[in-house]
Enzyme design. Structure first.
Site, short mmCIF file in Angstrom:
data_model
loop_
_atom_site.label_atom_id
_atom_site.label_comp_id
_atom_site.label_asym_id
_atom_site.label_seq_id
_atom_site.Cartn_x
_atom_site.Cartn_y
_atom_site.Cartn_z
N LYS A 256 23.28 16.94 49.82
CA LYS A 256 23.80 16.57 48.65
C LYS A 256 24.98 17.41 48.00
O LYS A 256 24.93 18.66 48.35
CB LYS A 256 22.51 16.84 47.54
N ARG A 330 10.23 9.06 50.35
CA ARG A 330 9.38 7.59 50.83
C ARG A 330 8.83 7.86 52.13
O ARG A 330 7.76 7.42 52.52
CB ARG A 330 10.40 6.66 50.52
N1 BES Z 1 14.66 14.04 45.25
C1 BES Z 1 15.60 12.82 45.02
C2 BES Z 1 15.74 11.97 43.94
C3 BES Z 1 16.07 12.72 42.66
C4 BES Z 1 17.16 12.58 42.05
C5 BES Z 1 15.03 13.39 41.67
C6 BES Z 1 17.64 13.16 41.03
C7 BES Z 1 15.48 13.94 40.64
C8 BES Z 1 16.74 13.80 40.02
C9 BES Z 1 15.53 11.90 46.08
O1 BES Z 1 15.01 12.34 47.40
C10 BES Z 1 16.66 11.15 46.68
O2 BES Z 1 17.56 11.87 46.95
N2 BES Z 1 17.01 10.03 46.34
C11 BES Z 1 18.23 9.23 46.80
C12 BES Z 1 18.04 8.05 47.61
C13 BES Z 1 19.24 7.27 48.12
C14 BES Z 1 19.71 8.12 49.41
C15 BES Z 1 18.66 5.99 48.86
C16 BES Z 1 18.84 8.96 45.67
O3 BES Z 1 18.32 8.55 44.71
O4 BES Z 1 20.16 9.06 45.48
ZN ZN Z 2 16.39 13.10 48.70
#
Ligand code: BES
Ligand code: ZN
Ligand code: ZN
Length: 483
Positions: A256, A330
């Site tokens: 991230k 997931r």
């Molecule tokens: N934990 C994150 C989702 C999240 C984002 C929770 C902001 C709380 C606040 C999740 O694991 C994630 O990173 N999801 C990605 C998925 C994408 C790579 C398909 C996302 O939402 O960007």
């Molecule tokens: Zn994630």
């Protein structure tokens, strides 16, 4: 905050008093003169939810107006919000105790107000040399509720506090192993069976999703199963509660960037929520057979970390192409859902997960993005309960077209779709593992952790969803009558 039950007569009470005022203004129980009553009337007319403060030095009288004629859920939420305002006022005045009574107010409304006070008074103080001020004691007029009713609410609120504490803890102080053993300790004191699978057991079970995500971590994964099975359960087959327990989400090798990593200690809020709901149900002896399944690991870019293009074989044999290591939730949830279906044959499966940024973009921080498969009836009840406790769910479509978006060229499915409809493709990915089991997916990414104060929720972990699911379990029997 400690609640006690007492008789409270504002005219005689030596202390701060909160007076919940749902009636047309009358001077019956209020220590106010004619001029003050007129002032109160005027303020109430201007704003039916105004809070009018009277000096009764060295104390204050806080008259909290509200409209008892409005829909119960609406006036209760207004009262929670007013409670937060009064708590802030008391703190500004450096006051630590207060009495609560009212007129034209029903017990549910008094409890909603107390709930707002309680939730609002929480702060995460563990790392501070000097804790911020808290309300120490609140004496509630005993005409409104019994000690037993008070105790039941207190147990629920206490669970919300525990959930917040876990979610607020950084991964350095709460990793998968530590979280699992905390849950084990609590379960021991309750009527709850707790089984913790360590890495060896998880390997033996071939939970490829959980193991894949864990590959970059120096900490072992855990898989926790909690079971509460009361003798008087209204359900023969259990309700399964699955919660995302990503102790920290760096994104993994798809790391991230910049500020996107902030607050990702909250990525285990789903697991914390589900454990808290099950514990609260057990403590208050709700007649529902529940099983919580909580996969736990952090997601890191270690030397051996799983990578995009890897293909993982999940617990149920499904193969998954990893397209992005940041879509890790997931993967661990799929194993937990498949495990629940294969080993518990639940009559309903609900998951809670901080799953997607897409859910937050879609509806912001005002509710839960929800999806369902084969679960119309329980979903409707959950929606009603959501409006009632004001932890609301918004249903997203679950059309079959979305299934196309997670088809893979090299495996059965892939772990993310296209840029659009990200919350839904994530839900679709999970729904596949639920198969025919009635399934509700709750994406709590927008509500689990607030960056700034939101009404009675302090910045940080909210425990959002616990009151919702607890209220649902309290009324769960209704899903039976309609079937
Ligand atoms: N934990 C994150 C989702 C999240 C984002 C929770 C902001 C709380 C606040 C999740 O694991 C994630 O990173 N999801 C990605 C998925 C994408 C790579 C398909 C996302 O939402 O960007
Ligand atoms: Zn994630
Ligand atoms: Zn995540």
């Amino acid at each position: 905050m400690r609640f006690t039950l007492e008789q409270i007569t504002p005219k005689e009470y030596a202390g701060n008093v909160i007076f919940l005022y749902g009636n047309e203004v009358a001077d019956r129980n209020l220590p106010l003169n004619k001029k003050e009553i007129d002032h109160l009337k005027k303020r109430r007319k201007e704003d039916e939810y105004s809070i009018v403060v009277f000096d009764r030095l060295p104390y204050h009288l806080y008259v909290v107006n509200f409209n008892a004629e409005k829909l119960a859920s609406e006036s209760q939420e207004k009262l929670r919000r007013s409670a937060h305002k009064v708590v802030s006022m008391l703190k500004d005045e450096k006051q630590t105790s207060v009495g609560i009574t009212g007129d034209g107010v029903i017990p549910e409304e008094v409890v909603a107000f107390m709930e707002g006070m309680m939730l609002s008074d929480y702060s995460f103080d563990r790392y501070k040399a000097k804790s911020p001020a808290h309300i120490e004691s609140a004496a509630v007029d005993s005409t409104f509720l019994t000690q037993d009713e008070l105790d039941r609410s207190l147990r629920l609120w206490n669970r919300i506090f525990w959930c917040r504490e876990w979610v607020n803890l950084p991964v350095a102080d709460l990793n998968a192993e530590e979280f699992a053993s905390e849950l084990e300790d609590i379960a021991k004191d309750l009527q709850v069976k707790c089984t913790v699978f360590d890495k060896k057991k998880i390997e033996a079970l071939r939970m490829g999703g959980l193991l894949g995500v864990n590959k970059g971590s120096v900490d072992e994964p855990r898989f926790v199963v909690l079971e509460y099975s009361p003798a008087d359960a209204v359900n023969q087959k259990p309700v399964a509660l699955v919660g995302k327990g990503v102790m920290y989400d760096t994104g993994g090798l798809n790391i991230k960037p910049d500020d996107y990593m902030r607050e990702m200690k909250s990525d285990m809020a789903g697991a914390a929520t589900m454990a808290s709901v099950l514990f609260a149900a057990a403590e208050n002896q709700l007649p529902v057979h529940l099983v919580a399944l909580l996969p736990m690991t952090d997601n890191r870019p270690g030397f051996n970390a799983y990578a995009a293009d890897d293909v993982l074989t999940m617990y149920d044999g499904t193969t998954v192409e990893v397209v992005n290591t940041d879509a890790e939730g997931r993967l661990i949830l799929a194993d937990a859902i498949a495990y629940a279906v294969a080993n518990y044959d639940p009559e309903l499966l609900i998951d809670a997960a901080t799953l997607t940024g897409a859910a937050v973009r879609a509806i912001g921080t005002y509710g839960i993005a929800a999806m369902q498969q084969n679960a119309d009836n329980p979903f409707n009840l959950l929606k009603i309960m959501g409006n009632q406790v004001y932890e609301r769910i918004a249903e997203f479509p679950f059309w079959s077209e979305y299934d196309e978006l997670i088809k893979s060229d090299v495996a059965d499915i892939k772990n993310c779709g296209i840029a659009q409809a990200g919350a839904i493709t994530a839900g679709k990915f999970l729904a596949r593992f639920a198969q025919k089991t009635p399934y509700i997916h709750l994406d709590i990414a927008g509500v689990a952790f607030f960056s700034k104060q939101q009404d009675y929720y302090a910045p940080g972990a909210s425990g959002y969803g616990i009151r919702l699911l607890y209220a649902f379990m309290q009324t769960y029997e209704m899903t039976k009558n309609n079937q």
